[in-house]
Write a protein that holds these residues in place. Sequence first.
Motif, PDB file in Angstrom:
ATOM      1  N   GLU A  23       0.821  -1.217   0.000  1.00 48.55           N
ATOM      2  CA  GLU A  23       0.000   0.000   0.000  1.00 48.55           C
ATOM      3  C   GLU A  23       0.851   1.261   0.000  1.00 48.55           C
ATOM      4  O   GLU A  23       0.400   2.326  -0.390  1.00 48.55           O
ATOM      5  CB  GLU A  23      -0.925  -0.027   1.214  1.00 48.55           C
ATOM      6  CG  GLU A  23      -1.821  -1.259   1.178  1.00 48.55           C
ATOM      7  CD  GLU A  23      -2.926  -1.229   2.200  1.00 48.55           C
ATOM      8  OE1 GLU A  23      -2.752  -0.542   3.225  1.00 48.55           O
ATOM      9  OE2 GLU A  23      -3.948  -1.894   1.974  1.00 48.55           O
ATOM     10  N   LYS A  24       2.079   1.106   0.454  1.00 47.64           N
ATOM     11  CA  LYS A  24       2.929   2.281   0.599  1.00 47.64           C
ATOM     12  C   LYS A  24       4.378   1.838   0.460  1.00 47.64           C
ATOM     13  O   LYS A  24       4.759   0.771   0.939  1.00 47.64           O
ATOM     14  CB  LYS A  24       2.696   2.866   2.006  1.00 47.64           C
ATOM     15  CG  LYS A  24       2.964   4.323   2.167  1.00 47.64           C
ATOM     16  CD  LYS A  24       2.371   4.866   3.465  1.00 47.64           C
ATOM     17  CE  LYS A  24       2.659   4.017   4.677  1.00 47.64           C
ATOM     18  NZ  LYS A  24       2.299   4.634   5.950  1.00 47.64           N
ATOM     19  N   VAL A  25       5.179   2.638  -0.211  1.00 47.01           N
ATOM     20  CA  VAL A  25       6.612   2.354  -0.332  1.00 47.01           C
ATOM     21  C   VAL A  25       7.391   3.521   0.274  1.00 47.01           C
ATOM     22  O   VAL A  25       7.246   4.661  -0.154  1.00 47.01           O
ATOM     23  CB  VAL A  25       7.022   2.165  -1.811  1.00 47.01           C
ATOM     24  CG1 VAL A  25       8.524   1.919  -1.918  1.00 47.01           C
ATOM     25  CG2 VAL A  25       6.247   1.019  -2.450  1.00 47.01           C
ATOM     26  N   LEU A  26       8.188   3.203   1.289  1.00 51.24           N
ATOM     27  CA  LEU A  26       9.015   4.234   1.926  1.00 51.24           C
ATOM     28  C   LEU A  26      10.468   3.965   1.572  1.00 51.24           C
ATOM     29  O   LEU A  26      10.950   2.853   1.734  1.00 51.24           O
ATOM     30  CB  LEU A  26       8.837   4.188   3.447  1.00 51.24           C
ATOM     31  CG  LEU A  26       7.397   4.223   3.962  1.00 51.24           C
ATOM     32  CD1 LEU A  26       7.362   3.959   5.467  1.00 51.24           C
ATOM     33  CD2 LEU A  26       6.757   5.565   3.641  1.00 51.24           C
ATOM     34  N   LEU A  27      11.150   4.974   1.054  1.00 54.32           N
ATOM     35  CA  LEU A  27      12.557   4.752   0.722  1.00 54.32           C
ATOM     36  C   LEU A  27      13.362   6.037   0.810  1.00 54.32           C
ATOM     37  O   LEU A  27      12.820   7.142   0.748  1.00 54.32           O
ATOM     38  CB  LEU A  27      12.682   4.110  -0.659  1.00 54.32           C
ATOM     39  CG  LEU A  27      11.903   4.684  -1.850  1.00 54.32           C
ATOM     40  CD1 LEU A  27      12.593   5.908  -2.401  1.00 54.32           C
ATOM     41  CD2 LEU A  27      11.782   3.635  -2.940  1.00 54.32           C
ATOM     42  N   HIS A  85       6.250  -3.463  12.176  1.00 52.36           N
ATOM     43  CA  HIS A  85       4.883  -2.949  12.300  1.00 52.36           C
ATOM     44  C   HIS A  85       4.577  -2.006  11.123  1.00 52.36           C
ATOM     45  O   HIS A  85       5.454  -1.246  10.711  1.00 52.36           O
ATOM     46  CB  HIS A  85       4.760  -2.206  13.639  1.00 52.36           C
ATOM     47  CG  HIS A  85       3.366  -1.864  14.002  1.00 52.36           C
ATOM     48  ND1 HIS A  85       2.745  -0.721  13.550  1.00 52.36           N
ATOM     49  CD2 HIS A  85       2.454  -2.526  14.758  1.00 52.36           C
ATOM     50  CE1 HIS A  85       1.508  -0.681  14.019  1.00 52.36           C
ATOM     51  NE2 HIS A  85       1.301  -1.772  14.769  1.00 52.36           N
ATOM     52  N   PRO A  86       3.369  -2.052  10.573  1.00 54.88           N
ATOM     53  CA  PRO A  86       3.042  -1.204   9.415  1.00 54.88           C
ATOM     54  C   PRO A  86       3.154   0.304   9.676  1.00 54.88           C
ATOM     55  O   PRO A  86       3.238   1.085   8.730  1.00 54.88           O
ATOM     56  CB  PRO A  86       1.597  -1.604   9.066  1.00 54.88           C
ATOM     57  CG  PRO A  86       1.085  -2.362  10.237  1.00 54.88           C
ATOM     58  CD  PRO A  86       2.264  -2.978  10.903  1.00 54.88           C
ATOM     59  N   GLU A  87       3.172   0.689  10.929  1.00 57.38           N
ATOM     60  CA  GLU A  87       3.301   2.129  11.236  1.00 57.38           C
ATOM     61  C   GLU A  87       4.761   2.570  11.328  1.00 57.38           C
ATOM     62  O   GLU A  87       5.051   3.682  11.789  1.00 57.38           O
ATOM     63  CB  GLU A  87       2.594   2.452  12.569  1.00 57.38           C
ATOM     64  CG  GLU A  87       1.090   2.197  12.569  1.00 57.38           C
ATOM     65  CD  GLU A  87       0.368   3.048  11.524  1.00 57.38           C
ATOM     66  OE1 GLU A  87       0.701   4.247  11.409  1.00 57.38           O
ATOM     67  OE2 GLU A  87      -0.494   2.502  10.821  1.00 57.38           O
ATOM     68  N   VAL A  97      11.296   0.225   2.467  1.00 55.71           N
ATOM     69  CA  VAL A  97      10.248  -0.356   3.311  1.00 55.71           C
ATOM     70  C   VAL A  97       8.967  -0.480   2.494  1.00 55.71           C
ATOM     71  O   VAL A  97       8.479   0.506   1.937  1.00 55.71           O
ATOM     72  CB  VAL A  97       9.984   0.528   4.551  1.00 55.71           C
ATOM     73  CG1 VAL A  97       8.895  -0.104   5.424  1.00 55.71           C
ATOM     74  CG2 VAL A  97      11.262   0.724   5.366  1.00 55.71           C
ATOM     75  N   LEU A  98       8.456  -1.722   2.398  1.00 58.37           N
ATOM     76  CA  LEU A  98       7.205  -1.975   1.684  1.00 58.37           C
ATOM     77  C   LEU A  98       6.115  -2.241   2.721  1.00 58.37           C
ATOM     78  O   LEU A  98       6.205  -3.203   3.485  1.00 58.37           O
ATOM     79  CB  LEU A  98       7.351  -3.182   0.747  1.00 58.37           C
ATOM     80  CG  LEU A  98       8.592  -3.170  -0.171  1.00 58.37           C
ATOM     81  CD1 LEU A  98       8.622  -4.428  -1.050  1.00 58.37           C
ATOM     82  CD2 LEU A  98       8.622  -1.913  -1.028  1.00 58.37           C
ATOM     83  N   ALA A 104       5.181  -4.448   7.628  1.00 55.53           N
ATOM     84  CA  ALA A 104       6.124  -3.746   6.757  1.00 55.53           C
ATOM     85  C   ALA A 104       7.301  -4.663   6.465  1.00 55.53           C
ATOM     86  O   ALA A 104       7.781  -5.375   7.358  1.00 55.53           O
ATOM     87  CB  ALA A 104       6.605  -2.465   7.424  1.00 55.53           C
ATOM     88  N   LEU A 105       7.733  -4.692   5.202  1.00 53.17           N
ATOM     89  CA  LEU A 105       8.910  -5.452   4.788  1.00 53.17           C
ATOM     90  C   LEU A 105      10.073  -4.465   4.691  1.00 53.17           C
ATOM     91  O   LEU A 105       9.996  -3.482   3.952  1.00 53.17           O
ATOM     92  CB  LEU A 105       8.652  -6.115   3.438  1.00 53.17           C
ATOM     93  CG  LEU A 105       7.374  -6.963   3.366  1.00 53.17           C
ATOM     94  CD1 LEU A 105       7.111  -7.429   1.930  1.00 53.17           C
ATOM     95  CD2 LEU A 105       7.474  -8.155   4.310  1.00 53.17           C
TER      96      LEU A 105
END
Length: 265
Positions: A23-27, A85-87, A97-98, A104-105
């Motif tokens: 749902e969200k990609v953090l990088l 954790h997804p948060e 971070v996926l 979260a991966l």
Amino acid sequence: MPELAEVEFYRKQWSPGLGQTIEKVLLHPKARIFREADSTAIGKALKGSRLVDSLAHGKQMCFRFSNDSWLGIHLGMSGRLQTAHPEIVPSRHEHLVLVTDKLALVFTDPRMFGKVLHDRSASPPVWWAGLPPQPQESAFDRKRFREILSRHPRQPLKALLLDQESFPGVGNWMADEILWRARIHPASRPLELSAYKRGQLFGKVKEVCADALRVIGTDWGNPPDSWLFNHRWKRGGTCPVSGQPLEFITVGGRTTCYSPAIQKA
DNA sequence: CCCCATGTTCGACA
DNA sequence: GTGTCGAACATGGG
């Protein structure tokens, strides 16, 4: 850390995300791990896609997503994969971070010798499809082994075992473990090996790969003291076979631990 | 401050 | 082409 078995262990750390939608990609877009990829394109491609498969080959991993996206991850020297954790708010070293609705991966790599690859295509990208046979596979047979040795007749065996085109997945501790079990000096060259030692070497390559995958690759268990593994990390260690001191030399540019008492040539 | 690190790549050189 | 060597990459730990 990551050699064959550690890579397999880390690959599985992302398995709780299989079948889930990103749902969200953090990088960190400028992080060095993205030096061979377009981090913006990765963010766009993975968002909304589903993680459908994960594979490991040597030290390389491949994560396949539902929209023909292929994410390659190499852990380098200090990389690791885990879930969170997804948060999660990514820290300095959590470069990719996926996030799904459940978890979260996370790809963490302080030294950033690791790298990320990405492609969109129906069939596997070249960086994945073109990898040489892994030593633990049956395709890696005595014929292949013979060809490798005859192609590099003068390479010190320690250096040759570290060559990822020849022995994908073998790293520093595995190479030392293999040579120690085969009772071959790390600086010996293929040219100097007797037929008996060549046979030993082939067998120990297979054995160490299998042992490592079984003990470390499944749940990061601690190897028994009968391996070189538990004795090699600090100076002053003792060879569990001969009871004699272990020594450290540099071969192929890498610190090499061996037992002079039983690895003569 | 020093040295070391489970990896890879590149350039200089014999 | 083969092989060696050192440096580079970036960060943390002892």
